[in-house]
Design a protein around this motif. Sequence first.
Motif, short mmCIF file in Angstrom:
data_model
loop_
_atom_site.label_atom_id
_atom_site.label_comp_id
_atom_site.label_asym_id
_atom_site.label_seq_id
_atom_site.Cartn_x
_atom_site.Cartn_y
_atom_site.Cartn_z
N MET A 56 0.83 -1.20 0.00
CA MET A 56 0.00 0.00 0.00
C MET A 56 0.87 1.25 0.00
O MET A 56 0.61 2.20 -0.74
N LEU A 57 1.91 1.26 0.83
CA LEU A 57 2.81 2.42 0.85
C LEU A 57 3.46 2.64 -0.51
O LEU A 57 3.59 3.78 -0.96
N MET A 58 3.88 1.57 -1.15
CA MET A 58 4.49 1.69 -2.48
C MET A 58 3.49 2.22 -3.49
O MET A 58 3.83 3.06 -4.32
N GLN A 59 2.27 1.73 -3.43
CA GLN A 59 1.25 2.18 -4.37
C GLN A 59 0.89 3.64 -4.13
O GLN A 59 0.67 4.39 -5.07
N LEU A 60 0.83 4.04 -2.88
CA LEU A 60 0.50 5.42 -2.57
C LEU A 60 1.60 6.37 -3.03
O LEU A 60 1.32 7.49 -3.43
N ASP A 61 2.83 5.92 -2.99
CA ASP A 61 3.91 6.77 -3.47
C ASP A 61 3.81 6.96 -4.97
O ASP A 61 4.13 8.02 -5.48
N ALA A 62 3.35 5.94 -5.66
CA ALA A 62 3.22 6.04 -7.12
C ALA A 62 2.14 7.06 -7.50
O ALA A 62 2.27 7.77 -8.48
N THR A 63 1.08 7.11 -6.72
CA THR A 63 -0.03 8.02 -6.99
C THR A 63 -0.55 8.57 -5.67
O THR A 63 -1.34 7.92 -5.00
N GLN A 64 -0.08 9.73 -5.29
CA GLN A 64 -0.52 10.35 -4.03
C GLN A 64 -2.00 10.73 -4.12
O GLN A 64 -2.49 11.10 -5.18
N GLY A 65 -2.69 10.61 -3.01
CA GLY A 65 -4.09 11.00 -2.96
C GLY A 65 -5.00 10.02 -3.66
O GLY A 65 -5.93 10.41 -4.34
N GLN A 66 -4.77 8.74 -3.49
CA GLN A 66 -5.63 7.72 -4.10
C GLN A 66 -6.86 7.48 -3.24
O GLN A 66 -6.80 7.51 -2.02
N SER A 67 -7.95 7.19 -3.91
CA SER A 67 -9.17 6.85 -3.16
C SER A 67 -9.03 5.46 -2.58
O SER A 67 -8.30 4.62 -3.12
N GLN A 68 -9.75 5.22 -1.49
CA GLN A 68 -9.72 3.88 -0.91
C GLN A 68 -10.30 2.87 -1.88
O GLN A 68 -9.83 1.73 -1.95
N LYS A 69 -11.28 3.28 -2.67
CA LYS A 69 -11.87 2.36 -3.66
C LYS A 69 -10.82 1.95 -4.69
O LYS A 69 -10.72 0.77 -5.03
N SER A 70 -10.01 2.88 -5.16
CA SER A 70 -8.98 2.52 -6.15
C SER A 70 -7.92 1.62 -5.52
O SER A 70 -7.39 0.72 -6.17
N LEU A 71 -7.64 1.83 -4.23
CA LEU A 71 -6.70 0.95 -3.53
C LEU A 71 -7.26 -0.48 -3.46
O LEU A 71 -6.52 -1.45 -3.62
N CYS A 72 -8.55 -0.59 -3.20
CA CYS A 72 -9.19 -1.92 -3.17
C CYS A 72 -8.99 -2.63 -4.51
O CYS A 72 -8.63 -3.81 -4.54
N GLU A 73 -9.22 -1.92 -5.58
CA GLU A 73 -9.09 -2.52 -6.91
C GLU A 73 -7.65 -2.88 -7.22
O GLU A 73 -7.37 -3.96 -7.71
N LEU A 74 -6.72 -1.98 -6.92
CA LEU A 74 -5.31 -2.23 -7.21
C LEU A 74 -4.73 -3.36 -6.37
O LEU A 74 -3.92 -4.15 -6.84
N LEU A 75 -5.14 -3.43 -5.11
CA LEU A 75 -4.61 -4.43 -4.19
C LEU A 75 -5.41 -5.73 -4.20
O LEU A 75 -5.04 -6.68 -3.52
N ARG A 76 -6.50 -5.73 -4.96
CA ARG A 76 -7.37 -6.90 -5.04
C ARG A 76 -7.85 -7.32 -3.64
O ARG A 76 -7.80 -8.49 -3.28
N ALA A 77 -8.27 -6.33 -2.87
CA ALA A 77 -8.73 -6.57 -1.50
C ALA A 77 -10.11 -5.95 -1.31
O ALA A 77 -10.46 -4.99 -2.01
#
Length: 166
Positions: A56-77
């Motif tokens: 999650m930290l790595m993904q957030l660094d790639a795109t700051q200010g991500q929605s929790q919904k997009s994190l769910c999709e990216l992390l498959r969680a």
Amino acid sequence: MTTDQKVLGAAAVSDLPQTADDFTVSFAVFALARTHRAAAAAMLADIGLHLGQEIMLMQLDATQGQSQKSLCELLRADHSTVAKSVARLEKAGLVTKTKADYDERVSLVALTAKGVEIREKALAVWTKLEDITAAGLTESEQKQFTKLAAKLAASIDQQTWRPQPQ
């Protein structure tokens, strides 16, 4: 016991249960995932992270200010898993969570300065983990493994994965 000893000890386990012969591919994936996960968890614990938080930290660094919904999709969680992880990271001072200007129902997650610092440590852990994991493979074998793993994941996804309802 140091992290290196824990990692090497986990990787040295070679006794397989009899049922491994019946499900050779699935058991090989399971055993590899279990061993890799244990090694990663031990190494991440040394920098104060739980397994999965580094991704999650790595993904957030790639795109700051991500929605929790997009994190769910990216992390498959699922949403509850991501929400709990974000809450833990926020409590640890590694991320901030704010409402989006365009929609107050949307929570945006971004790294703090401390989060950036821990992310750098997580990258060092992953570098070491990559070195340990691939140590016995040639470059050609590494490429072959990566292709085969992607092929297995695609097969499983195609036949089983369904998006979680929000």
